[in-house]
Design an enzyme around this catalytic site. Structure first.
Site, PDB file in Angstrom:
ATOM      1  CB  CYS A 164      -0.949   0.235   1.795  1.00  0.00           C
ATOM      2  SG  CYS A 164      -1.596   1.243   1.350  1.00  0.00           S
TER       3      CYS A 164
ATOM      4  CE1 TYR B 120      -5.220   2.007  -4.835  1.00  0.00           C
ATOM      5  CE2 TYR B 120      -4.015   3.606  -4.994  1.00  0.00           C
ATOM      6  CZ  TYR B 120      -3.859   2.597  -4.521  1.00  0.00           C
ATOM      7  OH  TYR B 120      -3.064   2.119  -3.577  1.00  0.00           O
TER       8      TYR B 120
END
Length: 326
Positions: A63, A194
């Site tokens: 992440c 994203y």
């Protein structure tokens, strides 16, 4: 990627139908602050005092948001002050798990199986996404924060009595400029990849894609005459961008369809990235096995075969020659 609803785990993907195909990230729910003396920060009600071995980070090596906290923890020399648990790279129907494999540590505090159990330990009726990083208080057994941007600022200043007080990644005189460029990069680059990758309509994807590369083009121009994003030193703005750049060529180009060009094709951006990568301690925070396996295996709506690419070939250790820029 699931969520908790009144403390009950639900395996639900993001709802893009209600947003016209756009991915919208949920704001972090836990937003308290650690201070040197434990006084609540402005606007907060709970106070948390900076103390060694009191706080714990739950992170994913895949992440980019969690990666920020690992870098700042390393640079501020807080390895022995704040402990860490690393979740497994695969995020399936149970969300982030504590399977011990490929460098994942398991839950070293409670021996839980899933990260969502940490959230419900803090609040048995919590509703919201279960994300990393999580900054946990071992003394009161609760979550301090799950907002990475605020966690790195806590690590930057609250623990100066125990770490490297000489390093300031958010110097007061540069804060307005840091905040401004952070906001632009967050919207179009950090979160922009994203918004492109998780879009479910052509229009939503195209808008995110164009905004992403418009900003990357601007950064390429900026870095032709500026060694760093702000001022004459590395600041938090650089590390916030760095973690996205580290995933761009290995993952975002292919998996998120951000394929106009890789970072390697930007002379200034790629050299800038390599200079940051060469900062002592940073390389060991980068784990491409976790990065590749997480993205390509955890998003079946994007990659239903879950085949993990073996490339691209990367040469991040070659000289960067950024010293020539004043």
């Amino acid at each position: 990627m699931g969520l908790l609803i009144d403390g009950q785990w639900q395996d639900q993907w993001y709802d893009t139908k209600s947003t016209g195909g756009k991915f919208e990230r949920q704001d972090a729910k836990w937003r308290d602050w650690i201070t040197a003396d434990g006084t609540p920060a402005p606007g907060r009600t709970r106070g948390f005092k900076a103390e060694p071995d009191r706080y714990h980070l739950y992170v994913s090596l895949a992440c980019p948001w969690a990666h920020r906290t690992l870098i700042v923890r390393k640079l501020k020399k807080l390895d022995d002050v704040i402990s860490v648990s690393v979740v497994h790279h695969f995020m399936g129907e149970n969300g982030w798990t504590f399977l011990k494999e490929d460098g994942a540590t398991g839950d070293t505090l409670y021996g839980f199986d899933f990260l969502h159990q940490i959230y419900t330990k803090a609040d048995p009726h919590f509703s919201g996404r279960v994300t990393v990083p999580v900054l946990w208080d071992k003394e009161t057994e609760t979550i301090v924060s799950n907002e990475s941007a605020e966690i790195i600022r806590m690590l930057n200043s609250a623990f100066d009595a125990y770490g490297d007080a000489s390093l300031d990644l958010y110097p007061e005189e540069l804060r307005p400029e840091i905040d401004a460029i952070n906001a632009k990069i967050y919207d179009t680059v950090n979160n922009g990849v994203y918004k492109a990758g998780f879009a479910t309509t052509q229009e939503a994807y195209a808008n995110a894609y164009r905004a992403l590369f418009a900003t990357l083009d601007e950064l390429e121009t900026r870095l032709a005459s500026n060694r760093y994003l702000v001022g004459d030193r590395i600041t938090e703005a650089d590390w916030r961008l760095f973690t996205t750049l580290a995933r761009f060529d290995p993952v975002y180009v292919g998996h998120f369809k951000c394929n106009r060009q890789p970072i390697a094709d930007y002379p200034n951006l790629s050299a800038y990235f390599r200079e940051l990568y060469a900062v002592p301690g940073v390389k060991e925070t980068v784990d491409l096995l976790h990065v590749r396996h997480h993205y390509y295996r955890s998003h079946p709506t994007i990659n239903p075969t879950r085949i993990v690419p073996e490339g691209p070939a990367l040469d991040w250790d070659k000289p960067h020659d950024r010293e020539r820029i004043g």
